[in-house]
Design an enzyme around this catalytic site. Structure first.
Site, PDB file in Angstrom:
ATOM      1  N   ASP A  39       0.841  -1.201   0.000  1.00 46.72           N
ATOM      2  CA  ASP A  39       0.000   0.000   0.000  1.00 46.72           C
ATOM      3  C   ASP A  39       0.874   1.248   0.000  1.00 46.72           C
ATOM      4  OD1 ASP A  39      -2.306  -1.478   0.063  1.00 46.72           O
ATOM      5  OD2 ASP A  39      -2.630  -1.289   2.221  1.00 46.72           O
ATOM      6  N   TYR A  67       6.411  -8.349   8.422  1.00 42.30           N
ATOM      7  CA  TYR A  67       6.137  -6.923   8.550  1.00 42.30           C
ATOM      8  C   TYR A  67       6.349  -6.475   9.989  1.00 42.30           C
ATOM      9  CZ  TYR A  67       3.364  -7.603   4.235  1.00 42.30           C
ATOM     10  OH  TYR A  67       2.941  -7.925   2.964  1.00 42.30           O
ATOM     11  N   ASP A  81      -6.936   1.559   8.558  1.00 42.94           N
ATOM     12  CA  ASP A  81      -5.659   2.185   8.905  1.00 42.94           C
ATOM     13  C   ASP A  81      -5.905   3.659   9.194  1.00 42.94           C
ATOM     14  OD1 ASP A  81      -5.500   3.728   6.454  1.00 42.94           O
ATOM     15  OD2 ASP A  81      -4.806   1.924   5.427  1.00 42.94           O
ATOM     16  N   ARG A 179      -3.589  -4.698   7.987  1.00 47.60           N
ATOM     17  CA  ARG A 179      -4.498  -3.707   8.585  1.00 47.60           C
ATOM     18  C   ARG A 179      -5.785  -4.358   9.089  1.00 47.60           C
ATOM     19  NH1 ARG A 179      -7.342  -1.573   3.653  1.00 47.60           N
ATOM     20  NH2 ARG A 179      -6.151  -2.425   1.907  1.00 47.60           N
TER      21      ARG A 179
END
Length: 297
Positions: A39, A67, A81, A179
């Site tokens: 993203d 991540y 988010d 997310r």
């Protein structure tokens, strides 16, 4: 022509396709593809495949990813988010023990409902297009695997310490929405949550240690010198070196090959007599068949 894999440390606000467009100009090569979308708000490891290496993209997107994510508690947004519209804010009374306890059900094989703000298609339209038009459609849960999920002691380098924000290391399968994971953890805690930051630290077997920034790539006297060879994408497969020009010719012609000895069933990196990487192949018994070839025709 350049062939290989460049690991970009993607900056914020750039899409993965923006990076590919930039690299087409740097390498003067049209054949460029990336190994897993990030993203715009996310940073970190983006493997980009150049030239004939683009044939490996389909394998790169299948692997595990890691991540570091910021989890801001007490806020629920329409995008899951903190770039999205705030739908609800709630008081937070969560300590580390409570957070650790809430993480347990999210480890292993889980089901995720994909967010409306995603590129998944429904009746030919991407979900985020429907979401922007004010529509919400039913999404079916999808199986993903969370191989590792842990709370970090402190904000990692590059992350800003914020109130009611925790930092998680997530190791997961293809198709996982981090997310959504943050949103669901917030729901489990009762206070809501949203992802406040995301940095990918590993993808397709490549790590941040191997990544270069766009600025470093642009400043390099020879950008092609920073490319990793395409066979690095298959470093977890054993190597198989062909012993004769006749065997190599069969592989180059896409013909199944009978090996003099059976090395064991599975996938192999196959090399010619001069150690040129030729193909990703499969062995069953003593029969070798090509999955995908990578030599220049």
């Amino acid at each position: 022509m350049p062939n290989g894999v460049i690991i970009i440390d993607k900056p914020q606000e750039w899409t993965s396709m923006d990076i590919c467009a930039k690299l087409r100009g740097i390498f003067h090569e049209k054949r460029i593809g990336h190994g897993g979308t990030l993203d715009p708000m996310a940073t970190g490891v983006l493997p980009v495949f150049v030239g004939r290496a683009t044939r490996a993209v389909e394998f790169a997107t299948e692997g595990k990813k890691e991540y570091i994510a910021g989890l801001k508690l007490g806020v629920i947004t329409n995008t899951q988010d903190t770039t999205g519209q705030v739908l609800e804010q709630r008081p937070v009374q969560v300590d580390r023990a409570a957070l650790e306890g809430a993480l347990a059900p999210f480890r292993g094989d889980i089901l995720q409902i994909p967010p409306m703000y995603s590129a998944i298609k429904r009746d030919g339209k991407k979900l985020y297009e429907l979401a922007r038009a004010g529509k919400e459609v039913e999404r079916h849960p999808r199986p993903v695997t969370i191989y590792g999920l842990e709370v970090l002691e402190e904000a990692p380098a590059g992350f800003h310490r914020e109130a009611d924000t925790w930092y998680l290391r997530v190791r997961c399968s293809k198709g996982t929405y981090v997310r959504t994971l943050c949103h669901d953890i917030g729901q489990a805690l009762g206070c809501g949550g949203a992802m406040s930051a995301l940095r990918r630290t590993e993808a397709a077997g490549y790590t941040l240690d191997q990544a270069v920034t766009l600025e470093e790539l642009q400043a390099a006297p020879d950008p092609a010198a920073l490319l990793h060879p395409v066979d690095s994408c298959f470093a977890d497969r054993p190597m198989l070196l062909l012993k004769s020009p006749q065997a190599e010719k069969k592989v180059r012609n896409g013909v199944a090959l009978t090996l003099p000895e059976a090395p064991g069933d599975g996938e192999y990196r196959v090399y010619g007599v001069d150690r040129e990487f030729l193909a990703l192949s499969r062995v069953e018994g003593n029969k070798l068949t090509t999955i995908k070839s990578f030599f220049e025709v």
